[in-house]
Design an enzyme around this catalytic site. Structure first.
Site, short mmCIF file in Angstrom:
data_model
loop_
_atom_site.label_atom_id
_atom_site.label_comp_id
_atom_site.label_asym_id
_atom_site.label_seq_id
_atom_site.Cartn_x
_atom_site.Cartn_y
_atom_site.Cartn_z
N CYS A 220 0.75 -1.18 0.09
CA CYS A 220 -0.26 0.16 -0.12
C CYS A 220 1.41 1.37 0.34
CB CYS A 220 -0.38 -0.10 1.39
SG CYS A 220 -1.99 1.35 1.22
N CYS B 296 0.25 3.09 3.44
CA CYS B 296 0.57 3.14 4.58
C CYS B 296 1.49 1.77 4.66
CB CYS B 296 -0.27 2.30 5.59
SG CYS B 296 -1.19 1.59 5.35
N CYS C 159 -6.32 -2.71 0.50
CA CYS C 159 -4.91 -2.69 2.47
C CYS C 159 -6.02 -3.45 3.03
CB CYS C 159 -4.92 -1.05 1.70
SG CYS C 159 -3.23 -1.14 3.42
N CYS D 202 -5.48 -0.34 6.17
CA CYS D 202 -5.12 0.77 5.87
C CYS D 202 -7.11 1.06 4.77
CB CYS D 202 -5.47 2.40 5.97
SG CYS D 202 -4.70 2.54 3.54
N ASP E 161 21.13 -3.35 -19.40
CA ASP E 161 20.81 -3.36 -18.11
C ASP E 161 19.11 -4.94 -19.07
OD1 ASP E 161 19.91 -5.16 -16.90
OD2 ASP E 161 20.17 -3.72 -14.65
ZN ZN Z 1 -3.08 1.02 3.09
#
Ligand code: ZN
Length: 446
Positions: A213, A216, A235, A238, A361
């Site tokens: 997330c 958070c 999430c 949260c 790369d």
């Molecule tokens: Zn969250």
């Protein structure tokens, strides 16, 4: 001031005429550079002459297709549109699109502008004009050393969104990274996506970005994935979750052609590739968010040809050839899905270069799910291009034998001669132009 602009427009047109046939995309870039040099305010002035709105398209994959489709949809409704069709999406390319669309009087007659902008270049373009709408398609990991981490791209986009607080963002709600950015910016936004599960992607070994997330830092839980990190997420800690979708594609059918329903309308397209549902949906959502009624949308799609090298078909000596660009893991995995949807026997050539624009790369190849080429209907796999040895090693790692032919033209000629008549050529960025030229030439001689 006007005289400077007229001079800049004329010079740009002349530069484009002289150079575009020799240098292709670089020719357009050059025209823009000259225009800005002669009149540093040309982009600002011409952008201000757009009568209605300016749309820009950003995001890792699907920019050019979405932008060109949006332009074609506006034209189908009778509007005059400025567009950087060739995909020259840095400052000079954007300036060129406006300068080349202006008349010899130095003024622009256009209702709308559709401009794709490379994410890192938004910082240089936004001081010249503030778009009315930004379409944000997705944020995937691109070639590693070209842009660095996704976080850098997200910071740049956040900064430019904040610099244009009235700009409405039309965002792919199925992408947790893009959706977070739109929500977090404070800008008004509209969302598009596919709310219901279409295919089972749970067994895929795809590397997925944005597992955490952005609000958070906790782990995101996914009810399902469409592909890569696109899906239905929430999430675990949260309140961040996939937003309500303003433009939700339902009854999605994916096969040799695509169709889905949005706002009660059935949309059809003659393309392969699940990712094209998102491109079409993004263009549709942009129109509707801009209060444009897409009456001729299906008609436009029936005529619309994706740009060069995107599922482009060739026919050479009885062999059907499909050329497609695959420049990063998300794009490559979607390419593999599209190839494997074709159940008939097939030969595959994979061309990998490592020129500056590809990223030197090539370790991203290890994030592509090549395992899925373990099928009986694969007649042969040939690895080609500058980094064909890396590609061969990658295939060896998943126990898939491959033929090695560094020269692209020889590889194509051989598979036309000894293949099964159904050939897919998957190429990364700088391999696209040279490979396409070879195919064009062979087709012309056929
Ligand atoms: Zn969250």
């Amino acid at each position: 001031m006007r005289l400077r602009r007229i001079l800049a427009v004329w010079a740009a047109k002349l530069a484009e005429k002289i150079s575009v046939h020799i240098f292709h995309r670089q020719g357009v870039t050059w025209a823009g550079k000259i225009a800005l040099r002669l009149d540093p305010s040309i982009l600002k002035t011409l952008a201000s002459q757009v009568k209605k709105d300016i749309f820009i398209v950003c995001g890792t994959n699907g920019k050019t297709t979405t932008n060109n489709m949006l332009c074609a949809a506006l034209e189908a409704e009778g509007y005059k549109v400025v567009c950087n069709h060739t995909g020259s999406n840095m400052l000079n390319g954007v300036a060129a699109a406006f300068a080349l669309a202006a008349g010899l009087s130095g003024n622009l007659k256009a209702d709308y502008a559709c401009i794709e902008i490379d994410e890192a270049s938004t910082r240089r373009v936004f001081p010249h004009f503030k778009p009315d709408y930004m379409v944000l398609t997705n944020l995937f990991r691109d070639q590693l050393d070209r842009y660095g981490e996704i976080d850098i791209t997200m910071n740049i986009l956040k900064e430019v969104m904040k610099s244009a607080p009235k700009m409405k963002v039309i965002v792919n709600g199925d992408d947790a990274l893009s959706a977070f950015l739109a929500m977090d910016s404070g800008n008004p936004y509209a969302t598009y996506g596919i709310s219901k599960k279409v295919t089972d992607d749970s067994k895929s070994n795809e590397i997925r970005e944005g597992r955490f997330c952005k609000k958070c830092g906790a782990l995101l839980h996914y009810n399902f994935y469409h592909y890569s990190q696109l899906g239905d997420y929430a999430c675990t800690n949260c309140d961040f979750k996939r937003p309500e979708l303003d433009f939700d594609a339902g009854d999605v059918e994916v096969g040799e052609t695509l169709s889905f329903t949005v706002e009660g309308k059935r949309i059809h397209a003659n393309y392969k590739g699940f990712y094209n549902v998102y491109n079409i949906l993004a263009a549709y959502a942009a129109l509707r968010t801009g209060a444009i009624e897409p009456v001729h949308f299906n008609q436009m799609l029936s005529r619309f040809r994706p740009e060069n090298g995107r599922m482009e078909q060739f026919q050479i000596d009885g062999t059907k050839i499909m050329l497609n660009l695959a420049k990063n893991p998300a794009g490559f995995n979607q390419n593999i899905s599209a190839v494997m949807q074709d159940q008939t026997e097939k030969d595959i050539i994979i061309v990998i270069n490592d020129n500056a624009q590809d990223g030197i790369d090539v370790s991203w190849l290890w994030d592509v799910d090549f395992d899925r080429f373990h099928e009986d209907n694969i007649h042969s796999i040939t690895v080609s291009g500058i980094r064909c040895q890396d590609m061969r090693l990658r295939m060896k790692y998943v126990n898939i034998p491959s033929l090695l032919e560094a020269d692209v033209e020889t590889a194509i000629r051989k598979r036309i001669a000894d293949g099964c008549g159904n050939l897919y050529v998957l190429v990364n960025y700088t391999a696209l132009f040279s490979t396409r030229n070879v195919l064009k030439r062979l087709e012309g001689n056929g």
